[in-house]
Write a protein that holds these residues in place. Structure first.
Motif, PDB file in Angstrom:
ATOM      1  N   SER A 156      -3.504   7.325  -4.836  1.00 47.95           N
ATOM      2  CA  SER A 156      -4.881   6.981  -5.198  1.00 47.95           C
ATOM      3  C   SER A 156      -5.140   5.487  -5.021  1.00 47.95           C
ATOM      4  O   SER A 156      -6.258   5.074  -4.690  1.00 47.95           O
ATOM      5  CB  SER A 156      -5.182   7.402  -6.633  1.00 47.95           C
ATOM      6  N   ALA A 199      -5.620   4.948  -1.269  1.00 52.01           N
ATOM      7  CA  ALA A 199      -6.938   5.459  -0.875  1.00 52.01           C
ATOM      8  C   ALA A 199      -8.038   4.477  -1.264  1.00 52.01           C
ATOM      9  O   ALA A 199      -8.996   4.273  -0.503  1.00 52.01           O
ATOM     10  CB  ALA A 199      -7.187   6.818  -1.529  1.00 52.01           C
ATOM     11  N   LYS A 222     -10.594   2.536   1.166  1.00 51.47           N
ATOM     12  CA  LYS A 222     -12.036   2.688   0.950  1.00 51.47           C
ATOM     13  C   LYS A 222     -12.720   1.333   0.875  1.00 51.47           C
ATOM     14  O   LYS A 222     -13.782   1.120   1.484  1.00 51.47           O
ATOM     15  CB  LYS A 222     -12.288   3.487  -0.326  1.00 51.47           C
ATOM     16  N   SER A 254      -4.719  11.637   3.057  1.00 49.73           N
ATOM     17  CA  SER A 254      -5.803  12.546   2.693  1.00 49.73           C
ATOM     18  C   SER A 254      -6.941  12.439   3.707  1.00 49.73           C
ATOM     19  O   SER A 254      -7.000  11.497   4.515  1.00 49.73           O
ATOM     20  CB  SER A 254      -6.330  12.206   1.301  1.00 49.73           C
ATOM     21  N   ALA A 255      -7.852  13.384   3.647  1.00 46.25           N
ATOM     22  CA  ALA A 255      -9.007  13.375   4.547  1.00 46.25           C
ATOM     23  C   ALA A 255      -9.858  12.126   4.308  1.00 46.25           C
ATOM     24  O   ALA A 255     -10.366  11.515   5.257  1.00 46.25           O
ATOM     25  CB  ALA A 255      -9.836  14.641   4.340  1.00 46.25           C
ATOM     26  N   ASP A 256     -10.006  11.734   3.033  1.00 47.75           N
ATOM     27  CA  ASP A 256     -10.786  10.534   2.726  1.00 47.75           C
ATOM     28  C   ASP A 256     -10.115   9.289   3.292  1.00 47.75           C
ATOM     29  O   ASP A 256     -10.791   8.393   3.814  1.00 47.75           O
ATOM     30  CB  ASP A 256     -10.954  10.380   1.212  1.00 47.75           C
ATOM     31  N   GLU A 257      -8.787   9.232   3.199  1.00 45.66           N
ATOM     32  CA  GLU A 257      -8.065   8.091   3.744  1.00 45.66           C
ATOM     33  C   GLU A 257      -8.227   8.020   5.259  1.00 45.66           C
ATOM     34  O   GLU A 257      -8.408   6.936   5.830  1.00 45.66           O
ATOM     35  CB  GLU A 257      -6.576   8.177   3.382  1.00 45.66           C
ATOM     36  N   GLN A 258      -8.171   9.160   5.923  1.00 46.13           N
ATOM     37  CA  GLN A 258      -8.327   9.176   7.372  1.00 46.13           C
ATOM     38  C   GLN A 258      -9.727   8.726   7.775  1.00 46.13           C
ATOM     39  O   GLN A 258      -9.898   8.004   8.759  1.00 46.13           O
ATOM     40  CB  GLN A 258      -8.035  10.566   7.915  1.00 46.13           C
ATOM     41  N   THR A 259     -10.733   9.139   7.011  1.00 38.80           N
ATOM     42  CA  THR A 259     -12.105   8.717   7.294  1.00 38.80           C
ATOM     43  C   THR A 259     -12.247   7.206   7.137  1.00 38.80           C
ATOM     44  O   THR A 259     -12.828   6.525   8.000  1.00 38.80           O
ATOM     45  CB  THR A 259     -13.098   9.430   6.356  1.00 38.80           C
ATOM     46  N   SER A 260     -11.725   6.669   6.046  1.00 41.61           N
ATOM     47  CA  SER A 260     -11.774   5.217   5.830  1.00 41.61           C
ATOM     48  C   SER A 260     -11.004   4.483   6.915  1.00 41.61           C
ATOM     49  O   SER A 260     -11.457   3.449   7.428  1.00 41.61           O
ATOM     50  CB  SER A 260     -11.195   4.869   4.458  1.00 41.61           C
TER      51      SER A 260
END
Length: 219
Positions: free
Chosen positions: A32, A35, A39, A74-80
């Motif tokens: 977290s 991430a 972000k 995570s998907a959020d990490e990949q997006t960032s």
């Protein structure tokens, strides 16, 4: 968090926020924190071109891995990460950071000096005053006045901590932290033990690449 809230567009505050999250992940391996670092670094106002050599290359390598789908991200990490890579690709200066085989030495990163006429801590001690008082405390400890010197040793540690908050890149800080840590180790009081633990955390977390941190960790 307080700096970012008060100065939401200040580059140094934003850099310190990401650094705090990244170091949180390095210490805890709690994803977290990583991430959150990603972000924050992906935000348009984050000064991505100014990431320092001390922690920047490791962060950027993790970002590249996440953007490429390598590793457990995570998907959020990949997006960032993809947003960060898109920004990095537009900044030529970061190409040098990314291509470094080895980052510059810690000594080269620490290039600032706190002014001689600035005062730190509740006692208002200058850099010279801190050094002189630390020498005096050790002199008195050598004569057996260990417990009696505990309050002053703690005050010195507080002054160095205050100095590190204002001038975190002062080149003499790692040695000053190491010296006051060594002094506090000689004093067996609860206050000295608490101050010693705090100084150790600063040196080994914020200056973990320094010779002094490595010496402490290996001792």
């Amino acid at each position: 968090q307080a700096n970012i809230a008060q100065y939401p567009h200040d580059g140094n505050a934003l850099l310190l926020g990401v650094e705090a999250n990244w170091r949180g992940w390095l210490i805890t391996h709690d994803d977290s924190w990583r991430a959150l670092a990603f972000k924050r670094a992906a935000q348009p106002e984050f000064p991505i071109a100014n990431v320092p050599y001390s922690w920047g290359p490791a962060l950027l390598q993790a970002v590249k891995d996440a953007a490429a789908g390598n590793g457990q991200y995570s998907a959020d990490e990949q997006t960032s990460a993809k947003a960060i890579v898109a920004r990095v690709d537009k900044i030529a200066s970061l190409k040098t950071i990314e291509s470094l085989v080895a980052a510059p030495s810690h000594a080269r990163q620490m290039t600032t000096l706190a002014p001689a006429d600035e005062y730190f801590g509740p006692m208002g001690m200058s850099v010279l005053g801190i050094r002189n008082e630390l020498n005096r405390v050790n002199y008195m400890i050598g004569y057996g006045y260990t417990t009696q010197e505990s309050p002053m040793a703690v005050q010195i540690a507080t002054s160095i901590d205050d100095m590190h908050k204002v001038y975190p890149r002062d080149r003499d800080l790692p040695q000053m932290l190491y010296d006051v840590y060594a002094t506090l180790r000689k004093i067996d009081t609860p206050e000295a033990q608490t101050a010693r633990a705090h100084v150790r955390a600063i040196l080994t977390v914020e200056y973990q690449d320094s010779e002094q941190a490595q010496r402490l960790l290996s001792s």
